[in-house]
Design a protein around this motif. Sequence first.
Motif, PDB file in Angstrom:
ATOM      1  N   GLU A  82      -3.157  -5.499  11.532  1.00 22.85           N
ATOM      2  CA  GLU A  82      -3.578  -4.109  11.427  1.00 22.85           C
ATOM      3  C   GLU A  82      -3.973  -3.814   9.982  1.00 22.85           C
ATOM      4  N   PHE A  83      -5.070  -3.122   9.818  1.00 24.11           N
ATOM      5  CA  PHE A  83      -5.551  -2.794   8.475  1.00 24.11           C
ATOM      6  C   PHE A  83      -4.893  -1.510   7.982  1.00 24.11           C
ATOM      7  N   CYS A  84      -4.304  -1.583   6.795  1.00 23.39           N
ATOM      8  CA  CYS A  84      -3.683  -0.409   6.171  1.00 23.39           C
ATOM      9  C   CYS A  84      -4.695   0.232   5.223  1.00 23.39           C
ATOM     10  N   THR A  85      -5.014   1.488   5.473  1.00 24.30           N
ATOM     11  CA  THR A  85      -5.962   2.180   4.600  1.00 24.30           C
ATOM     12  C   THR A  85      -5.274   2.543   3.286  1.00 24.30           C
ATOM     13  N   PRO A  86      -5.782   2.042   2.148  1.00 26.20           N
ATOM     14  CA  PRO A  86      -5.114   2.306   0.871  1.00 26.20           C
ATOM     15  C   PRO A  86      -5.172   3.777   0.461  1.00 26.20           C
ATOM     16  N   TYR A  87      -4.177   4.186  -0.314  1.00 28.83           N
ATOM     17  CA  TYR A  87      -4.130   5.531  -0.888  1.00 28.83           C
ATOM     18  C   TYR A  87      -5.176   5.611  -1.996  1.00 28.83           C
ATOM     19  N   GLN A  88      -5.892   6.734  -2.072  1.00 31.21           N
ATOM     20  CA  GLN A  88      -6.949   6.869  -3.062  1.00 31.21           C
ATOM     21  C   GLN A  88      -6.578   7.871  -4.161  1.00 31.21           C
ATOM     22  N   THR A  89      -7.009   7.539  -5.364  1.00 32.74           N
ATOM     23  CA  THR A  89      -6.847   8.423  -6.512  1.00 32.74           C
ATOM     24  C   THR A  89      -8.164   8.481  -7.277  1.00 32.74           C
ATOM     25  N   PHE A 134       0.876  -1.161   0.000  1.00 35.28           N
ATOM     26  CA  PHE A 134       0.000   0.000   0.000  1.00 35.28           C
ATOM     27  C   PHE A 134       0.920   1.219   0.000  1.00 35.28           C
ATOM     28  N   TYR A 135       0.955   1.918  -1.118  1.00 34.70           N
ATOM     29  CA  TYR A 135       1.912   2.994  -1.348  1.00 34.70           C
ATOM     30  C   TYR A 135       1.199   4.329  -1.364  1.00 34.70           C
ATOM     31  N   ASN A 136       1.585   5.198  -0.447  1.00 32.65           N
ATOM     32  CA  ASN A 136       1.029   6.549  -0.418  1.00 32.65           C
ATOM     33  C   ASN A 136       1.847   7.418  -1.369  1.00 32.65           C
ATOM     34  N   GLU A 137       1.259   7.754  -2.491  1.00 32.39           N
ATOM     35  CA  GLU A 137       1.986   8.467  -3.533  1.00 32.39           C
ATOM     36  C   GLU A 137       2.383   9.885  -3.121  1.00 32.39           C
ATOM     37  N   ALA A 138       1.671  10.438  -2.160  1.00 36.04           N
ATOM     38  CA  ALA A 138       1.958  11.811  -1.740  1.00 36.04           C
ATOM     39  C   ALA A 138       3.114  11.874  -0.748  1.00 36.04           C
ATOM     40  N   THR A 139       3.133  10.933   0.215  1.00 34.76           N
ATOM     41  CA  THR A 139       4.139  10.975   1.283  1.00 34.76           C
ATOM     42  C   THR A 139       5.279   9.994   1.074  1.00 34.76           C
ATOM     43  N   LYS A 140       5.115   9.040   0.138  1.00 37.75           N
ATOM     44  CA  LYS A 140       6.068   7.941  -0.113  1.00 37.75           C
ATOM     45  C   LYS A 140       6.084   6.923   1.041  1.00 37.75           C
ATOM     46  N   GLU A 141       5.152   7.020   1.970  1.00 36.88           N
ATOM     47  CA  GLU A 141       5.046   6.000   3.007  1.00 36.88           C
ATOM     48  C   GLU A 141       4.384   4.762   2.419  1.00 36.88           C
ATOM     49  N   PHE A 142       4.649   3.606   3.006  1.00 35.89           N
ATOM     50  CA  PHE A 142       4.047   2.373   2.510  1.00 35.89           C
ATOM     51  C   PHE A 142       3.979   1.346   3.625  1.00 35.89           C
ATOM     52  N   CYS A 143       3.088   0.374   3.446  1.00 34.63           N
ATOM     53  CA  CYS A 143       3.114  -0.814   4.299  1.00 34.63           C
ATOM     54  C   CYS A 143       2.874  -2.033   3.416  1.00 34.63           C
ATOM     55  N   PHE A 144       3.391  -3.158   3.852  1.00 31.00           N
ATOM     56  CA  PHE A 144       3.306  -4.373   3.046  1.00 31.00           C
ATOM     57  C   PHE A 144       1.936  -5.025   3.170  1.00 31.00           C
ATOM     58  N   CYS A 145       1.464  -5.554   2.052  1.00 30.94           N
ATOM     59  CA  CYS A 145       0.204  -6.296   2.020  1.00 30.94           C
ATOM     60  C   CYS A 145       0.479  -7.796   1.929  1.00 30.94           C
ATOM     61  N   GLU A 146       1.241  -8.200   0.909  1.00 31.53           N
ATOM     62  CA  GLU A 146       1.550  -9.630   0.727  1.00 31.53           C
ATOM     63  C   GLU A 146       2.924  -9.807   0.112  1.00 31.53           C
ATOM     64  N   PHE A 147       3.584 -10.901   0.491  1.00 31.73           N
ATOM     65  CA  PHE A 147       4.826 -11.319  -0.146  1.00 31.73           C
ATOM     66  C   PHE A 147       4.493 -12.555  -0.998  1.00 31.73           C
ATOM     67  N   ASN A 148       4.280 -12.361  -2.284  1.00 32.32           N
ATOM     68  CA  ASN A 148       3.898 -13.465  -3.169  1.00 32.32           C
ATOM     69  C   ASN A 148       5.153 -14.068  -3.808  1.00 32.32           C
TER      70      ASN A 148
END
Length: 446
Positions: free
Chosen positions: A380-387, A118-132
Motif C-alpha cells: 500500500e502506498f503511503c501518501t507523504p505529509y507535505q510542507t 512517513f510522519y504526519n506532523e499535524a495528526t502524529k499518525e505515521f506509517c513505516f517506509c523502510e527498516f534500514n
Amino acid sequence: MLQLAELNREYCEQIRQDRKVHAKSALKEISYMNGSTAKYHGRCVSTLYVPKMFTTEDIAYFRQLIKELYGIFDKVIDHYRSDAEYRSLFGYDKRLEELILREKRYNSNIPIARIDIFYNEATKEFCFCEFNTDGSSAMNEDRELNRGIRYTKGYEYLSEKYHLHTFELFESWVKTSLAIYAQTEGAVEKPHVAIVDFMESATNNEFEIFADCYRKHGIECEICEIRDLTFKDGRLYGKEEKPIDLIYRRAVTSDIMAHYEEVSDFIAAVKAEAVCLIGDFTTQIVHNKVLYHILHHPKTKTFLTESENAYVEAHVPYTALMDAEYLPYEKIITQKDNWILKPLDSYGSKGVFAGVEYESEAEWKEIVDAHRIHGYLVQEFCTPYQTKNIDFSKGADADFIDVSNLTGLFVYDGVFQGIYSRVSRGKIISTQYSEIALPSILVEEK
C-alpha cells in the motif's frame, strides 16, 4: 507548547519579509555544502532553505514508537530462531540462515538502524517506509547540513528566539558499539576496530569520521574493503598487521550474499567467532522487506499481544509477495495510485516503482506484470505529509513549493538517537527520484 505547523509558518513568513537577504545567505549555505564532506561517489547532497524542525513532544513520540517497534522485532527474531516452520516464511538462503542461527554473542538484536517513517506532523499518525538495519547511513549528511544552515538568515532568526539543538550521531555510536562489544566473551579493553564494506558502495567520508571518533577514545580503527580481509591462524586481519577484534559492519547482507565466495575469509572468521560482528546477521530478519508481509501473517499474530497487533495494523502497510498465489491484482491495476512495488532485499531505493508516477493504467499494468516474480512485493502506498519550502539556488525570485517528507529515525541499541530528514518535489522520496536532504533541528522554548 510549540507546534510544528506554527514553527513552519513562522519560518516561511520571516523569509517573505526579506527574500533578498535570505536568498543571499542561502548561497553561503549552498557554497558550504558544495565544499563539504557530505558527498556520495562525488555527488554532493542537495538541500532547500527551510530546515526540518521538531519539538520535544515529537521526540518523546519517536522514542515511544521505537520502543514499541523494537518489542515486536525482538519477538519476531526470537521466533525465527526457535521455530523452523516460522523461519521458513522468510525463505532465506540456507547459507544465510546458518549465519543468522549462530549463537548470540551479545544482547542487542539490532545494534544500529535507521527506521524511515512517513510522519504526519499535524495528526502524529505515521506509517513505516523502510527498516534500514544494514549499512544505516547519512549521519554525516545531517552533521554537515546542520553546519551549513548556520550561514543562513533564517537560522539566525530562529536561534535568537528559540533554543536549537542538533542530534549527535558519531560519539554516541562509538560508545554504544563499545558497550555492546564489552558484553562478549573474551572482550579486551581496547579492541582493534575495523569498519567494513564493499568500497564501491561505501560512504568513505562518513567512515573516516567514525574512525576518528574511535581513535579519540583511544581505540585503533581501520577502514577495510571486505574482500581484502584475511583469516589466518584463527584471527582476522585487514590492511594492518594487528588482528581485528570488533567489526562495525556497513556491508549490507544482500551484497555479502551476492559476493559470498569473494568474502570467504570474512565468513570463515565470523563462523569461527574469531571476531565480534556489530551488527550480526540477525539484522537481516528486520532489514529484508519480506518482514512487512510476515508482520501481518497469522503466525505472527498468534505471539504478538492485542496491542502489538493493533500497532502493526495501524502502521505497517498491507504487503503481498508478487509471486504469491493470492494477489489483489485487479485492485493493484485499477487503483494504481494506491500501490508501490519494491524488491525484497535492496537499498538506496533501487528497483522501486510507484503507481503515482505512471500516467496511464496500461503503462502501470506493464510494470506490474513484469514484476510478478520472486523477489518483489507490492505494498500500500503511503501518501507523504507535505510542507512548504523554497529553493534559493537560482536566485531570490524563487517561490515556495510543496514538498513531501520522509523522516528517518536513527536508533542505537534500541534507543532513539537522532533524525535524518529527506524531502521530494514529488510523492516519491528516493535517490532515483531526486530526493533532497534537510537539516534536522530540535526547537525548544527559551
